[in-house]
Design a protein around this motif. Structure first.
Motif, PDB file in Angstrom:
ATOM      1  N   ALA A  43       0.806  -1.220   0.000  1.00 46.94           N
ATOM      2  CA  ALA A  43       0.000   0.000   0.000  1.00 46.94           C
ATOM      3  C   ALA A  43       0.840   1.271   0.000  1.00 46.94           C
ATOM      4  CB  ALA A  43      -0.932   0.002   1.211  1.00 46.94           C
ATOM      5  N   ARG A  44       2.146   1.109   0.015  1.00 45.36           N
ATOM      6  CA  ARG A  44       3.042   2.266   0.074  1.00 45.36           C
ATOM      7  C   ARG A  44       2.945   3.072  -1.215  1.00 45.36           C
ATOM      8  NH1 ARG A  44       8.271  -0.195   0.637  1.00 45.36           N
ATOM      9  NH2 ARG A  44       8.683   0.222  -1.516  1.00 45.36           N
ATOM     10  N   PRO A  45       2.829   4.389  -1.086  1.00 45.33           N
ATOM     11  CA  PRO A  45       2.779   5.207  -2.290  1.00 45.33           C
ATOM     12  C   PRO A  45       4.146   5.249  -2.962  1.00 45.33           C
ATOM     13  CG  PRO A  45       2.838   6.612  -0.360  1.00 45.33           C
ATOM     14  CD  PRO A  45       2.737   5.188   0.124  1.00 45.33           C
ATOM     15  N   GLY A  46       4.134   5.575  -4.208  1.00 44.67           N
ATOM     16  CA  GLY A  46       5.398   5.706  -4.931  1.00 44.67           C
ATOM     17  C   GLY A  46       5.483   4.707  -6.060  1.00 44.67           C
ATOM     18  N   ASP A  47       6.512   4.841  -6.821  1.00 42.01           N
ATOM     19  CA  ASP A  47       6.720   4.013  -7.992  1.00 42.01           C
ATOM     20  C   ASP A  47       7.558   2.801  -7.610  1.00 42.01           C
ATOM     21  OD1 ASP A  47       7.244   2.867 -10.422  1.00 42.01           O
ATOM     22  OD2 ASP A  47       8.004   4.689 -11.362  1.00 42.01           O
ATOM     23  N   LEU A  48       6.890   1.693  -7.284  1.00 41.13           N
ATOM     24  CA  LEU A  48       7.609   0.499  -6.876  1.00 41.13           C
ATOM     25  C   LEU A  48       8.454  -0.058  -8.015  1.00 41.13           C
ATOM     26  CD1 LEU A  48       5.047  -1.400  -4.642  1.00 41.13           C
ATOM     27  CD2 LEU A  48       7.006  -0.039  -3.940  1.00 41.13           C
ATOM     28  N   ASP A  49       7.972   0.078  -9.249  1.00 42.01           N
ATOM     29  CA  ASP A  49       8.776  -0.418 -10.363  1.00 42.01           C
ATOM     30  C   ASP A  49      10.098   0.338 -10.447  1.00 42.01           C
ATOM     31  OD1 ASP A  49       6.970  -2.366 -11.105  1.00 42.01           O
ATOM     32  OD2 ASP A  49       5.913  -1.051 -12.498  1.00 42.01           O
ATOM     33  N   ALA A  50      10.060   1.640 -10.242  1.00 40.93           N
ATOM     34  CA  ALA A  50      11.298   2.426 -10.258  1.00 40.93           C
ATOM     35  C   ALA A  50      12.195   1.997  -9.103  1.00 40.93           C
ATOM     36  CB  ALA A  50      10.984   3.917 -10.170  1.00 40.93           C
ATOM     37  N   GLU A  51      11.593   1.719  -7.949  1.00 45.05           N
ATOM     38  CA  GLU A  51      12.363   1.257  -6.792  1.00 45.05           C
ATOM     39  C   GLU A  51      13.029  -0.080  -7.090  1.00 45.05           C
ATOM     40  OE1 GLU A  51      11.030   0.873  -2.536  1.00 45.05           O
ATOM     41  OE2 GLU A  51       9.742   2.514  -3.219  1.00 45.05           O
ATOM     42  N   ARG A  52      12.283  -0.979  -7.680  1.00 49.91           N
ATOM     43  CA  ARG A  52      12.837  -2.301  -8.003  1.00 49.91           C
ATOM     44  C   ARG A  52      13.955  -2.182  -9.031  1.00 49.91           C
ATOM     45  NH1 ARG A  52       6.971  -4.360  -7.829  1.00 49.91           N
ATOM     46  NH2 ARG A  52       6.872  -5.231  -5.749  1.00 49.91           N
ATOM     47  N   ARG A  53      13.774  -1.318 -10.024  1.00 49.58           N
ATOM     48  CA  ARG A  53      14.842  -1.117 -11.011  1.00 49.58           C
ATOM     49  C   ARG A  53      16.092  -0.571 -10.341  1.00 49.58           C
ATOM     50  NH1 ARG A  53      10.479   0.568 -14.110  1.00 49.58           N
ATOM     51  NH2 ARG A  53      10.884   2.744 -13.638  1.00 49.58           N
ATOM     52  N   GLU A  54      15.919   0.351  -9.399  1.00 48.68           N
ATOM     53  CA  GLU A  54      17.069   0.920  -8.698  1.00 48.68           C
ATOM     54  C   GLU A  54      17.758  -0.143  -7.838  1.00 48.68           C
ATOM     55  OE1 GLU A  54      19.918   3.720  -7.313  1.00 48.68           O
ATOM     56  OE2 GLU A  54      18.735   3.475  -9.132  1.00 48.68           O
ATOM     57  N   LEU A  55      16.985  -0.957  -7.155  1.00 49.69           N
ATOM     58  CA  LEU A  55      17.577  -2.030  -6.358  1.00 49.69           C
ATOM     59  C   LEU A  55      18.317  -3.026  -7.251  1.00 49.69           C
ATOM     60  CD1 LEU A  55      14.755  -2.738  -3.763  1.00 49.69           C
ATOM     61  CD2 LEU A  55      16.963  -1.643  -3.346  1.00 49.69           C
ATOM     62  N   ALA A  56      17.747  -3.332  -8.413  1.00 55.15           N
ATOM     63  CA  ALA A  56      18.417  -4.239  -9.344  1.00 55.15           C
ATOM     64  C   ALA A  56      19.709  -3.615  -9.853  1.00 55.15           C
ATOM     65  CB  ALA A  56      17.487  -4.577 -10.505  1.00 55.15           C
ATOM     66  N   ARG A  57      19.691  -2.316 -10.138  1.00 61.00           N
ATOM     67  CA  ARG A  57      20.894  -1.633 -10.601  1.00 61.00           C
ATOM     68  C   ARG A  57      21.985  -1.681  -9.534  1.00 61.00           C
ATOM     69  NH1 ARG A  57      23.743   2.341  -9.793  1.00 61.00           N
ATOM     70  NH2 ARG A  57      22.432   3.291  -8.237  1.00 61.00           N
ATOM     71  N   ILE A  58      21.603  -1.448  -8.279  1.00 59.13           N
ATOM     72  CA  ILE A  58      22.564  -1.486  -7.173  1.00 59.13           C
ATOM     73  C   ILE A  58      23.125  -2.896  -7.014  1.00 59.13           C
ATOM     74  CG2 ILE A  58      22.771  -1.316  -4.656  1.00 59.13           C
ATOM     75  CD1 ILE A  58      20.710   1.022  -4.872  1.00 59.13           C
ATOM     76  N   ALA A  59      22.259  -3.901  -7.089  1.00 59.49           N
ATOM     77  CA  ALA A  59      22.710  -5.285  -6.945  1.00 59.49           C
ATOM     78  C   ALA A  59      23.667  -5.665  -8.072  1.00 59.49           C
ATOM     79  CB  ALA A  59      21.510  -6.233  -6.928  1.00 59.49           C
TER      80      ALA A  59
END
Length: 91
Positions: A43-59
């Motif tokens: 239910a958290r607001p924000g762009d989860l897809d962008a968050e996941r892409r950023e986490l994938a980039r960091i990983a």
């Protein structure tokens, strides 16, 4: 119950209840706390897809630098533990 709180009742089959219990035990929290954390994530607001892409980039950058990969189960366990610690600390 606190003002503004809502109580939800979930009906789980035996297999789902067992999986929930096991996941909660692994995360070191109650099943209720685990479910609340999942709902908060969903239910958290924000762009989860962008968050996941950023986490994938960091990983990927970490892997490129170290050559070490971490099993998804280990990462998720650590993220859940951190989330639950934060939830416990705030409330």
């Amino acid at each position: 119950m606190a003002d503004g709180a809502v109580t939800l009742t979930l009906t789980l089959d035996d297999a789902m209840a067992a999986r929930l219990e096991a996941a909660a035990r692994e995360a070191g929290v109650s099943p209720e706390a685990l479910v609340v954390g999942m709902i908060e994530d969903a239910a958290r607001p924000g762009d989860l897809d962008a968050e996941r892409r950023e986490l994938a980039r960091i990983a990927l950058a970490d892997y490129d630098q170290t050559g070490v990969a971490h099993p998804l189960e280990d990462v998720l366990r650590d993220v859940r533990a951190d989330l639950n610690a934060r939830l416990t600390a705030t409330g």
